[in-house]
Design an enzyme around this catalytic site. Structure first.
Site: not given
Length: 284
Positions: A13, A55, A82, A132, A146, A150, A181
């Site tokens: 993305l 980074d 992102n 998110s 994960y 988020k 992706t």
């Protein structure tokens, strides 16, 4: 013409959004941990783009990237957080060596980049896009760590929106669903420990990642177009679902919340102290 800074532009993305921004005629500081992966942007858009190594787990690299935006283009209008990655595994399976770096990137890195960019954004009243996920709306077995990272982005972003709105800055929480992706490939970590106990719950996510990597229905270019349109809107949304799957996740989450709230409202809402009783003492 806006000046953007996007983290994680090397693939997925982030790269799709970088292409959309440059194709729109805007200016961009494109960043990645390995800036060499972004050299093609310099060749194709020499006047519009600068590249920088960033980074997110090293805050000083974010400070340098913001400085590049100011030096090359005179300021900064849009920050897109992102950069990030996923993790699959049951809560019991995950180790600190696996989930702590996840939070360092997805949560703490996002915080540091935002803090570095805010002084520049304040001077122009810009936009902050925090990427998110549908996983930031509803938890599911195998995505617990994960999900947690988020969910943190969601809460942080909602608070940030209230803090910076009076300063003319809008926050957009982009929530993409499954897009084609590297998320299910090199951008996801599988917990090293795999317990048979969780084969039919968290284990199913491991199988899903293997079967669907590179086959997701979502087109990253179309997701980027949605985000670009939201950023350029006079009234950008705080919550921006991206992809039909995410709308289904939201509908299910709202229905579940309402069901549980309605079922327990009569019991769980009566938790205040009882009013104190006062008695007048007669005066002789």
């Amino acid at each position: 013409m806006k000046t953007w800074l996007i983290t994680g532009c090397s693939n997925g993305l982030g790269r799709a959004l970088a292409e959309a921004v440059l194709g729109h005629g805007d200016q961009l500081v494109a960043t990645a941990r390995n800036a060499d992966m972004l050299r093609d942007f310099e060749h194709r858009y020499p006047e519009q783009v600068r590249i920088a190594e960033l980074d997110v787990t090293h805050p000083e690299t974010a400070v340098r990237a913001v400085a590049i935006a100011q030096e090359a283009f005179g300021g900064l209008d849009v920050l897109v957080n992102n950069a990030g990655y996923g993790m699959i595994g049951a809560i019991e399976e995950g180790s600190a060596a696996e989930y702590r770096p996840l939070f360092e990137t997805n949560v703490f890195g996002l915080i540091e980049v935002t803090k570095a960019a805010l002084p520049a954004l304040r001077s122009r009243g810009g936009r902050i896009v925090n990427v998110s996920s549908g996983a930031g709306i509803s938890g599911s077995a195998g995505y617990g760590y994960y999900n947690a990272s988020k969910f943190a982005v969601e809460g942080l972003s909602e608070a940030l929106a209230q803090e910076v709105s009076p300063l003319g800055i809008a926050v957009i929480i982009a929530k993409p669903g499954p897009f084609r992706t590297a998320f299910l490939g090199r951008s996801v970590v599988l917990a090293a420990k795999e317990l048979p106990t969780y084969a039919q719950t968290a284990g199913m996510k491991r199988q899903y990642s293997k079967r669907n990597d590179g086959l997701q229905k979502g087109d990253p270019a179309k997701a980027a177009a949605v985000i670009l349109k939201a950023v350029n809107s006079d009234k950008p949304p705080l919550h921006l679902p991206v992809g039909a799957v995410v709308f289904d996740i939201i509908d299910n989450k709202v229905a579940t919340l309402k069901h549980d709230a309605d079922a327990w409202r009569g019991v769980a809402s009566h938790t205040d102290f009882e009013p104190a009783l006062y008695f007048e003492t007669p005066i002789d």
